[in-house]
Design a protein around this motif. Sequence first.
Motif, PDB file in Angstrom:
ATOM      1  N   VAL A  26       0.816  -1.219   0.000  1.00  0.00           N
ATOM      2  CA  VAL A  26       0.000   0.000   0.000  1.00  0.00           C
ATOM      3  C   VAL A  26       0.848   1.265   0.000  1.00  0.00           C
ATOM      4  N   GLU A  27       2.110   1.150   0.392  1.00  0.00           N
ATOM      5  CA  GLU A  27       2.986   2.321   0.465  1.00  0.00           C
ATOM      6  C   GLU A  27       3.938   2.431  -0.722  1.00  0.00           C
ATOM      7  N   ALA A  28       3.984   1.385  -1.543  1.00  0.00           N
ATOM      8  CA  ALA A  28       5.004   1.331  -2.584  1.00  0.00           C
ATOM      9  C   ALA A  28       4.891   2.458  -3.602  1.00  0.00           C
ATOM     10  N   GLN A  29       3.693   2.744  -4.069  1.00  0.00           N
ATOM     11  CA  GLN A  29       3.535   3.794  -5.080  1.00  0.00           C
ATOM     12  C   GLN A  29       3.949   5.157  -4.536  1.00  0.00           C
ATOM     13  N   ASN A  30       3.606   5.415  -3.280  1.00  0.00           N
ATOM     14  CA  ASN A  30       3.987   6.683  -2.662  1.00  0.00           C
ATOM     15  C   ASN A  30       5.506   6.814  -2.606  1.00  0.00           C
ATOM     16  N   VAL A  31       6.181   5.737  -2.236  1.00  0.00           N
ATOM     17  CA  VAL A  31       7.646   5.760  -2.197  1.00  0.00           C
ATOM     18  C   VAL A  31       8.214   5.957  -3.596  1.00  0.00           C
ATOM     19  N   ALA A  32       7.639   5.274  -4.576  1.00  0.00           N
ATOM     20  CA  ALA A  32       8.101   5.428  -5.959  1.00  0.00           C
ATOM     21  C   ALA A  32       7.961   6.873  -6.415  1.00  0.00           C
ATOM     22  N   ASN A  33       6.836   7.498  -6.066  1.00  0.00           N
ATOM     23  CA  ASN A  33       6.629   8.904  -6.437  1.00  0.00           C
ATOM     24  C   ASN A  33       7.710   9.792  -5.833  1.00  0.00           C
ATOM     25  N   GLN A  34       8.043   9.522  -4.576  1.00  0.00           N
ATOM     26  CA  GLN A  34       9.073  10.324  -3.913  1.00  0.00           C
ATOM     27  C   GLN A  34      10.440  10.077  -4.535  1.00  0.00           C
ATOM     28  N   PHE A  35      10.713   8.847  -4.907  1.00  0.00           N
ATOM     29  CA  PHE A  35      11.970   8.553  -5.597  1.00  0.00           C
ATOM     30  C   PHE A  35      12.067   9.369  -6.888  1.00  0.00           C
ATOM     31  N   VAL A  36      10.986   9.391  -7.649  1.00  0.00           N
ATOM     32  CA  VAL A  36      10.977  10.136  -8.911  1.00  0.00           C
ATOM     33  C   VAL A  36      11.240  11.616  -8.652  1.00  0.00           C
ATOM     34  N   GLU A  37      10.601  12.156  -7.632  1.00  0.00           N
ATOM     35  CA  GLU A  37      10.796  13.567  -7.287  1.00  0.00           C
ATOM     36  C   GLU A  37      12.238  13.861  -6.881  1.00  0.00           C
ATOM     37  N   CYS A  38      12.907  12.851  -6.346  1.00  0.00           N
ATOM     38  CA  CYS A  38      14.300  13.019  -5.905  1.00  0.00           C
ATOM     39  C   CYS A  38      15.305  12.794  -7.029  1.00  0.00           C
ATOM     40  N   GLY A  39      14.824  12.477  -8.228  1.00  0.00           N
ATOM     41  CA  GLY A  39      15.723  12.290  -9.363  1.00  0.00           C
ATOM     42  C   GLY A  39      16.268  10.887  -9.536  1.00  0.00           C
ATOM     43  N   ILE A  40      15.668   9.911  -8.834  1.00  0.00           N
ATOM     44  CA  ILE A  40      16.095   8.523  -9.000  1.00  0.00           C
ATOM     45  C   ILE A  40      15.833   8.072 -10.442  1.00  0.00           C
ATOM     46  N   GLU A  41      16.781   7.337 -11.024  1.00  0.00           N
ATOM     47  CA  GLU A  41      16.684   6.924 -12.424  1.00  0.00           C
ATOM     48  C   GLU A  41      16.241   5.478 -12.594  1.00  0.00           C
ATOM     49  N   ALA A  42      16.379   4.658 -11.546  1.00  0.00           N
ATOM     50  CA  ALA A  42      16.011   3.247 -11.637  1.00  0.00           C
ATOM     51  C   ALA A  42      15.566   2.761 -10.269  1.00  0.00           C
ATOM     52  N   ILE A  43      14.589   1.835 -10.268  1.00  0.00           N
ATOM     53  CA  ILE A  43      14.006   1.348  -9.021  1.00  0.00           C
ATOM     54  C   ILE A  43      13.944  -0.171  -9.036  1.00  0.00           C
ATOM     55  N   LEU A  44      14.365  -0.771  -7.927  1.00  0.00           N
ATOM     56  CA  LEU A  44      14.170  -2.199  -7.697  1.00  0.00           C
ATOM     57  C   LEU A  44      13.065  -2.331  -6.656  1.00  0.00           C
ATOM     58  N   ASN A  45      11.920  -2.868  -7.083  1.00  0.00           N
ATOM     59  CA  ASN A  45      10.731  -2.907  -6.235  1.00  0.00           C
ATOM     60  C   ASN A  45      10.478  -4.308  -5.690  1.00  0.00           C
ATOM     61  N   PHE A  46      10.584  -4.462  -4.366  1.00  0.00           N
ATOM     62  CA  PHE A  46      10.301  -5.742  -3.719  1.00  0.00           C
ATOM     63  C   PHE A  46       8.860  -5.816  -3.221  1.00  0.00           C
ATOM     64  N   ALA A  47       8.125  -4.721  -3.258  1.00  0.00           N
ATOM     65  CA  ALA A  47       6.737  -4.745  -2.809  1.00  0.00           C
ATOM     66  C   ALA A  47       5.896  -5.523  -3.819  1.00  0.00           C
ATOM     67  N   PRO A  48       4.947  -6.338  -3.356  1.00  0.00           N
ATOM     68  CA  PRO A  48       4.145  -7.172  -4.258  1.00  0.00           C
ATOM     69  C   PRO A  48       3.036  -6.381  -4.950  1.00  0.00           C
ATOM     70  N   VAL A  49       3.434  -5.371  -5.698  1.00  0.00           N
ATOM     71  CA  VAL A  49       2.473  -4.535  -6.419  1.00  0.00           C
ATOM     72  C   VAL A  49       3.208  -3.869  -7.574  1.00  0.00           C
ATOM     73  N   ILE A  50       2.502  -3.633  -8.659  1.00  0.00           N
ATOM     74  CA  ILE A  50       3.090  -2.942  -9.815  1.00  0.00           C
ATOM     75  C   ILE A  50       3.045  -1.444  -9.558  1.00  0.00           C
ATOM     76  N   ILE A  51       4.190  -0.790  -9.649  1.00  0.00           N
ATOM     77  CA  ILE A  51       4.237   0.659  -9.462  1.00  0.00           C
ATOM     78  C   ILE A  51       4.299   1.343 -10.821  1.00  0.00           C
ATOM     79  N   LYS A  52       3.786   2.551 -10.868  1.00  0.00           N
ATOM     80  CA  LYS A  52       3.756   3.329 -12.102  1.00  0.00           C
ATOM     81  C   LYS A  52       4.696   4.519 -11.965  1.00  0.00           C
ATOM     82  N   VAL A  53       5.584   4.659 -12.947  1.00  0.00           N
ATOM     83  CA  VAL A  53       6.548   5.750 -12.949  1.00  0.00           C
ATOM     84  C   VAL A  53       6.646   6.293 -14.374  1.00  0.00           C
ATOM     85  N   PRO A  54       7.239   7.465 -14.562  1.00  0.00           N
ATOM     86  CA  PRO A  54       7.439   7.985 -15.918  1.00  0.00           C
ATOM     87  C   PRO A  54       8.263   7.017 -16.764  1.00  0.00           C
TER      88      PRO A  54
END
Length: 213
Positions: free
Chosen positions: A163-191
């Motif tokens: 339930v928190e994964a997308q929020n974290v992904a959004n914050q990563f994007v805002e921080c300029g992160i270029e790649a994400i390894l997601n262990f949360a059991p959910v599909i996240i949406k990013v640019p």
Amino acid sequence: MDGGGGAMKTQKISEAVVRRLPIYLRFLNELSMKNIMTVSSQDLGQKLDLNPAQIRKDLAYFGEFGKKGIGYDVAYLIEKIRQILKLDRHIQVALVGAGNLGRALCNYNTYLRNDMKIVAVFDALPDKEGETINNLIVQPMQEMKMTLTKLGVRIGIITVPAVEAQNVANQFVECGIEAILNFAPVIIKVPPEIRVHHADFTTDLQSLAYYLD
């Protein structure tokens, strides 16, 4: 050794090829530690249970690294694959989610080369703040942007509940992160310019069950 070994061909490299390169690199490092100087694609294929022709094809996307009748110079091929994977530079990684999995990944830092390390860990729970995991101090989420900018972090790892994964992904994007390894059991949406790899233990285990007698 054939000259040139470096010019990458212009065609798009498939994800499957990129995912095999670290496998080759790991085995080549093992050979290097045993002072083995050269290796053939046949030897690589036998040890890694891969088709030697596939190995030659994978490497040929990036240049001519081998010599017919001799094979590959182990040290040279290690250097070139590290360059291809951009492991010839320091890559800083941040992790969000200081639970059991997050702690395990931070502790795995000990076994990683200095070129790629988890350098910052964050958690939204106040009782996690200030904990030390393998010399990393858990920081609150509100410090993430400042810390990631200061350290030049480019890769983020998500080990929070679904339930928190997308929020974290959004914050990563805002921080300029270029790649994400997601262990949360959910599909996240990013640019589209952000690369995401999903590591889902449940899916992997369920797919393994298919092969049971």
